[in-house]
Design a protein around this motif. Structure first.
Motif, PDB file in Angstrom:
ATOM      1  N   ILE A  16       0.886  -1.317   0.047  1.00 13.08           N
ATOM      2  CA  ILE A  16       0.039  -0.003   0.161  1.00 13.08           C
ATOM      3  C   ILE A  16       0.996   1.160   0.071  1.00 13.08           C
ATOM      4  CG2 ILE A  16      -1.865   1.431   1.389  1.00 13.08           C
ATOM      5  CD1 ILE A  16      -2.653  -1.379   2.333  1.00 13.08           C
ATOM      6  N   HIS A  17       1.750   1.194   0.952  1.00 10.35           N
ATOM      7  CA  HIS A  17       2.745   2.400   0.968  1.00 10.35           C
ATOM      8  C   HIS A  17       3.517   2.560  -0.238  1.00 10.35           C
ATOM      9  CE1 HIS A  17       3.133   2.211   5.592  1.00 10.35           C
ATOM     10  NE2 HIS A  17       1.990   2.397   5.100  1.00 10.35           N
ATOM     11  N   ARG A  18       4.149   1.785  -1.013  1.00  9.90           N
ATOM     12  CA  ARG A  18       4.503   1.636  -2.465  1.00  9.90           C
ATOM     13  C   ARG A  18       3.572   2.388  -3.331  1.00  9.90           C
ATOM     14  NH1 ARG A  18       8.246  -1.155  -6.283  1.00  9.90           N
ATOM     15  NH2 ARG A  18       8.830  -2.488  -4.406  1.00  9.90           N
ATOM     16  N   GLY A  19       2.327   2.018  -3.366  1.00 17.31           N
ATOM     17  CA  GLY A  19       1.474   2.684  -4.237  1.00 17.31           C
ATOM     18  C   GLY A  19       1.259   4.082  -3.968  1.00 17.31           C
ATOM     19  N   PHE A  20       1.135   4.560  -2.624  1.00 21.40           N
ATOM     20  CA  PHE A  20       1.116   5.710  -2.454  1.00 21.40           C
ATOM     21  C   PHE A  20       2.413   6.517  -2.592  1.00 21.40           C
ATOM     22  CE2 PHE A  20      -1.784   5.031   1.988  1.00 21.40           C
ATOM     23  CZ  PHE A  20      -2.784   4.868   1.291  1.00 21.40           C
ATOM     24  N   ALA A 108      -3.445   8.330   2.001  1.00 18.62           N
ATOM     25  CA  ALA A 108      -2.351   8.761   0.865  1.00 18.62           C
ATOM     26  C   ALA A 108      -2.186  10.239   0.801  1.00 18.62           C
ATOM     27  CB  ALA A 108      -2.842   8.625  -0.574  1.00 18.62           C
ATOM     28  N   GLU A 109      -3.278  10.980   1.196  1.00 19.02           N
ATOM     29  CA  GLU A 109      -2.833  12.645   1.136  1.00 19.02           C
ATOM     30  C   GLU A 109      -1.942  12.958   2.374  1.00 19.02           C
ATOM     31  OE1 GLU A 109      -3.458  14.749  -1.201  1.00 19.02           O
ATOM     32  OE2 GLU A 109      -4.151  12.837  -2.418  1.00 19.02           O
ATOM     33  N   ASP A 110      -2.009  12.240   3.632  1.00 20.35           N
ATOM     34  CA  ASP A 110      -1.187  12.578   4.381  1.00 20.35           C
ATOM     35  C   ASP A 110       0.183  12.450   4.230  1.00 20.35           C
ATOM     36  OD1 ASP A 110      -3.259  13.226   6.444  1.00 20.35           O
ATOM     37  OD2 ASP A 110      -3.315  10.871   6.777  1.00 20.35           O
ATOM     38  N   LEU A 111       0.738  11.197   3.629  1.00 18.66           N
ATOM     39  CA  LEU A 111       2.069  10.866   3.061  1.00 18.66           C
ATOM     40  C   LEU A 111       2.304  11.856   1.882  1.00 18.66           C
ATOM     41  CD1 LEU A 111       4.572   9.234   3.261  1.00 18.66           C
ATOM     42  CD2 LEU A 111       3.530   7.463   2.009  1.00 18.66           C
ATOM     43  N   ARG A 112       1.510  12.118   0.818  1.00 17.09           N
ATOM     44  CA  ARG A 112       2.103  12.786  -0.122  1.00 17.09           C
ATOM     45  C   ARG A 112       2.194  14.175   0.556  1.00 17.09           C
ATOM     46  NH1 ARG A 112       0.245  13.682  -5.491  1.00 17.09           N
ATOM     47  NH2 ARG A 112      -1.065  11.719  -5.393  1.00 17.09           N
ATOM     48  N   ALA A 113       1.621  14.926   1.405  1.00 21.66           N
ATOM     49  CA  ALA A 113       1.834  16.265   1.903  1.00 21.66           C
ATOM     50  C   ALA A 113       3.175  16.405   2.584  1.00 21.66           C
ATOM     51  CB  ALA A 113       0.841  16.658   2.816  1.00 21.66           C
ATOM     52  N   ARG A 114       3.526  15.225   3.201  1.00 20.48           N
ATOM     53  CA  ARG A 114       5.031  15.120   3.973  1.00 20.48           C
ATOM     54  C   ARG A 114       6.094  14.954   2.849  1.00 20.48           C
ATOM     55  NH1 ARG A 114       1.220  14.465   7.526  1.00 20.48           N
ATOM     56  NH2 ARG A 114       1.784  15.006   9.540  1.00 20.48           N
ATOM     57  N   LEU A 115       5.622  14.196   1.733  1.00 21.19           N
ATOM     58  CA  LEU A 115       6.717  13.835   0.586  1.00 21.19           C
ATOM     59  C   LEU A 115       6.957  15.055  -0.334  1.00 21.19           C
ATOM     60  CD1 LEU A 115       5.911  10.263  -0.477  1.00 21.19           C
ATOM     61  CD2 LEU A 115       7.710  10.727   0.762  1.00 21.19           C
ATOM     62  N   GLU A 116       6.053  15.913  -0.181  1.00 19.13           N
ATOM     63  CA  GLU A 116       5.980  17.233  -1.284  1.00 19.13           C
ATOM     64  C   GLU A 116       6.858  18.015  -0.268  1.00 19.13           C
ATOM     65  OE1 GLU A 116       1.953  17.864  -2.356  1.00 19.13           O
ATOM     66  OE2 GLU A 116       2.395  16.752  -4.147  1.00 19.13           O
ATOM     67  N   ARG A 117       6.446  18.281   1.045  1.00 17.48           N
ATOM     68  CA  ARG A 117       7.307  19.262   1.923  1.00 17.48           C
ATOM     69  C   ARG A 117       8.833  18.882   1.888  1.00 17.48           C
ATOM     70  NH1 ARG A 117       4.414  19.670   7.397  1.00 17.48           N
ATOM     71  NH2 ARG A 117       5.502  17.649   7.590  1.00 17.48           N
ATOM     72  N   TYR A 118       8.964  17.599   1.854  1.00 14.96           N
ATOM     73  CA  TYR A 118      10.568  17.100   2.100  1.00 14.96           C
ATOM     74  C   TYR A 118      11.153  17.247   0.506  1.00 14.96           C
ATOM     75  CZ  TYR A 118      14.258  13.780   1.113  1.00 14.96           C
ATOM     76  OH  TYR A 118      15.528  13.190   0.953  1.00 14.96           O
ATOM     77  N   ALA A 119      10.554  17.298  -0.373  1.00 15.45           N
ATOM     78  CA  ALA A 119      11.016  17.393  -1.884  1.00 15.45           C
ATOM     79  C   ALA A 119      11.409  18.805  -1.865  1.00 15.45           C
ATOM     80  CB  ALA A 119      10.066  17.006  -2.982  1.00 15.45           C
ATOM     81  N   ALA A 120      10.450  19.769  -1.388  1.00 14.70           N
ATOM     82  CA  ALA A 120      10.706  21.217  -1.562  1.00 14.70           C
ATOM     83  C   ALA A 120      11.909  21.575  -0.727  1.00 14.70           C
ATOM     84  CB  ALA A 120       9.377  21.970  -1.072  1.00 14.70           C
ATOM     85  N   ARG A 121      12.017  21.094   0.548  1.00 11.37           N
ATOM     86  CA  ARG A 121      13.183  21.421   1.499  1.00 11.37           C
ATOM     87  C   ARG A 121      14.559  20.829   0.828  1.00 11.37           C
ATOM     88  NH1 ARG A 121      10.650  18.414   6.761  1.00 11.37           N
ATOM     89  NH2 ARG A 121       9.133  20.066   7.241  1.00 11.37           N
TER      90      ARG A 121
END
Length: 224
Positions: A16-20, A108-121
């Protein structure tokens, strides 16, 4: 492209996490590991940029993986994904320099928000030009950990707050306390208390819907 290794002992959860992760632009999963030793081997072989690390692993506590990665010379970032709510675990993760800490269960949106924040940093840090202390300060501010969530008032549970927050996030438009209570199977009074708390701390917006008679209905929507 940011390469991600998922460390999770439950293979269905890992799937599931892989898909997210793969649904987030700019990220791809390059491998999975189901224990700490496998994680160490996978990092050495795959050289991921980011490790999504569960803490409850069958062979060791997840935070033990991080110093072993560093002593082996691996500089990948680590984002903890765990059901561990103990303050010791959170403090330990902060001391180990994790980039974020996401509690299970999440969507999925919880993880997406953190991944996008990480990518920006990460992008900001890699493109920063350091010519003096002011530039260093700006770079450190970009990678600083996010502020901790506000403490809930006495009598409120983290679990119920997360359920109501999630319901607000996925709702199309706004919700009343009665609608939220019906969806989650909690009392209207309880739902109203949590919704008002989110409003008080600026996480939710309140609007009034006027009917033909009686007091206007208070409706709540999540503040992006």
């Amino acid at each position: 492209m940011i390469d991600v290794l998922i460390v999770e002992d439950d293979f269905m959860v890992a799937r599931i996490h892989r898909g997210f992760v793969n649904d987030v632009e700019g990220f791809r999963v390059v491998g999975t590991a189901n224990c700490g030793e496998q994680a160490l081997t996978a990092v050495a072989e795959l050289h991921p940029d980011l490790v999504l690390l569960d803490l409850y692993l069958p062979d060791m506590f997840g935070l033990e993986v991080i110093p072993r990665l560093r002593s082996a010379g691996h500089d990948c970032d680590v984002l903890v994904i765990s059901a561990a709510r103990e303050s010791e675990a959170v403090r330990g993760a902060v001391r180990q320099g994790v980039v974020d800490y996401l509690l299970k269960p999440f969507d999925a949106e919880d993880l997406r928000a953190r991944l996008e924040r990480y990518a920006a940093r990460r992008s900001d840090l890699y493109t920063a030009v350091v010519s003096g202390q002011a530039d260093v300060d700006r770079a450190m501010a970009r990678v600083a950990a996010p502020a901790a969530a506000p403490t809930l008032p006495k009598g409120m549970s983290v679990e119920t707050a997360e359920l109501i927050e999630r319901e607000l996030r996925v709702a199309e438009g706004s919700l009343s306390a009665a609608e939220c209570a019906a969806r989650l199977g909690v009392s209207r009074v309880s739902a109203r208390r949590y919704l008002e708390h989110f409003s008080d701390i600026g996480r939710a917006e309140v609007s009034l819907r006027y009917g033909h008679a009686g007091r206007p209905e208070r409706r709540y929507s999540w503040r992006s």
